[in-house]
Design a protein around this motif. Structure first.
Motif, PDB file in Angstrom:
ATOM      1  N   ILE A   1       0.834  -1.208   0.000  1.00  0.00           N
ATOM      2  CA  ILE A   1       0.000   0.000   0.000  1.00  0.00           C
ATOM      3  C   ILE A   1       0.863   1.250   0.000  1.00  0.00           C
ATOM      4  O   ILE A   1       0.612   2.211  -0.750  1.00  0.00           O
ATOM      5  N   ASP A   2       1.911   1.243   0.836  1.00  0.00           N
ATOM      6  CA  ASP A   2       2.798   2.406   0.907  1.00  0.00           C
ATOM      7  C   ASP A   2       3.516   2.655  -0.414  1.00  0.00           C
ATOM      8  O   ASP A   2       3.832   3.799  -0.750  1.00  0.00           O
TER       9      ASP A   2
ATOM     10  N   PHE B   1       2.370   2.521  -3.336  1.00  0.00           N
ATOM     11  CA  PHE B   1       1.523   3.288  -4.254  1.00  0.00           C
ATOM     12  C   PHE B   1       0.984   4.580  -3.642  1.00  0.00           C
ATOM     13  O   PHE B   1       0.431   5.411  -4.356  1.00  0.00           O
ATOM     14  N   THR B   2       1.163   4.738  -2.332  1.00  0.00           N
ATOM     15  CA  THR B   2       0.669   5.960  -1.687  1.00  0.00           C
ATOM     16  C   THR B   2       1.781   6.819  -1.104  1.00  0.00           C
ATOM     17  O   THR B   2       1.626   8.039  -0.991  1.00  0.00           O
ATOM     18  N   ASN B   3       2.900   6.180  -0.747  1.00  0.00           N
ATOM     19  CA  ASN B   3       3.987   6.934  -0.112  1.00  0.00           C
ATOM     20  C   ASN B   3       5.329   6.294  -0.467  1.00  0.00           C
ATOM     21  O   ASN B   3       6.055   5.799   0.396  1.00  0.00           O
TER      22      ASN B   3
END
Length: 334
Positions: free
Chosen positions: A41-42, A44-46
């Motif tokens: 998840i990180d 693609f987001t962070n």
């Protein structure tokens, strides 16, 4: 158990799509390098440029997308071929379509010295078309005309011939052998998004075209005479189906090599779930084919950890017993 009600078929389709997303997530997370869902998840987001984030973004995400696209294409092409030929053993690999496409890619590497993704794609289409036409022509010889058994034998003979030519070319060019050996075994590893983007338009046309022609496939499956009596231009439909199979199988081989057995297994599983209506068979075959190849690819990472087994080997392990079962059932029913 066949799903008879439309509402159940829709629910099954939604469930299959959700499971496909889960398998794509698992493909992104699981592998030799330890990663977690949180890391994915990180990414693609962070994105922070860590080794794990780079692997997820540049290696595992393209791999998951390619496996899904290739699996869907092979599943649908197998369903089309089995209906077109009325042969339960029909698939791009059994009919030599994959082998023909693979041989032309090897020719492109060993003789023509090309390294363009687009060139590989067009060579794969050319080989797939030549194999399909050759199988149809050889299977049509004789007094009985085109029969399922003759098609299967013609496909097996041409597949063996193409494989022999491929091996001969590689023996003469050891440098090319190192370049294409892993690809020839059938693999979605080591590919990037450029490989998928190069063939995606052709796969998309093949998948959408298969959905559009599904109603006509239902009529064709009733038999040649009945279909003509209902006003169907059977020759045109058969040519259209042939083009769709070439697009799907050729594109799949161009990006992932000749992966076998997906095209045999998936259509039978699909028909056991939704029956013979191609308006349902095609979308189910696409989703189940994508799911099977994703699951096989995940499993291939753990069979000989830390080494990876080409996914084509894993699909062969899964598909061979199924092929034997279908072949025995077909012969016993004669």
């Amino acid at each position: 158990m066949v799903l008879k009600h439309t509402s159940l078929k829709w629910l099954g389709l939604i469930a299959a799509f959700i499971l496909l997303l889960v398998l794509m997530g698992a493909s992104i997370v699981f592998g030799y390098t330890d990663t977690t869902i949180r890391m994915a998840i990180d990414t693609f987001t962070n994105f922070n440029g860590s080794n794990e984030h780079i692997i997820i973004e540049s290696v595992r995400l393209p791999r998951a997308l390619i496996a899904a696209a290739v699996g869907a294409s092979l599943g649908v092409s197998g369903a089309l071929l089995q209906t077109l030929t009325k042969n339960p053993l029909a698939s791009p690999d059994i009919f030599g379509v994959n082998a023909g496409a693979g041989m032309m890619v090897v020719i492109a590497v060993t003789i023509l010295k090309v390294d363009s993704i687009q060139a590989f794609t067009w060579m794969a289409f050319l080989g797939a078309a030549a194999a399909a036409i050759g199988v149809y022509a050889i299977g049509s010889f004789g007094r009985e005309g085109l029969t399922p058994m003759k098609l299967t034998l013609a496909g097996a003979a041409l597949a063996a011939m193409f494989a022999s030519f491929t091996q001969g070319l590689l023996v003469l060019n050891e440098a090319a052998l190192e370049q294409v050996l892993f690809w020839l075994a059938g693999s979605v590893a080591g590919r990037d998004l450029d490989n998928l983007i190069a063939v995606l338009p052709y796969l998309a046309v093949g998948l959408v075209g298969s959905l559009l022609i599904a109603g006509k496939m239902n009529v064709l499956s009733m038999g040649e005479d009945v279909a003509k009596g209902l006003g169907l231009n059977t020759a045109l439909v058969k040519i259209g189906v042939g083009i769709l199979v070439i697009l799907l199988a050729g594109g799949a081989v161009a990006v992932a090599g000749p992966i076998g057995f997906i095209g045999i297994v998936i259509p039978h599983v699909t028909r056991s779930i939704v029956g013979i209506d191609h308006r349902w068979v095609i979308p189910y075959a696409a989703l189940l084919g994508a799911m099977l190849l994703l699951a096989a690819d995940i499993g291939s990472r753990y069979l000989l950890m830390p080494q990876e087994v080409p996914v084509g080997v894993t699909t062969a392990i899964i598909g061979t017993p199924f092929f034997i079962y279908i072949a025995r059932r077909g012969f016993n029913s004669r």
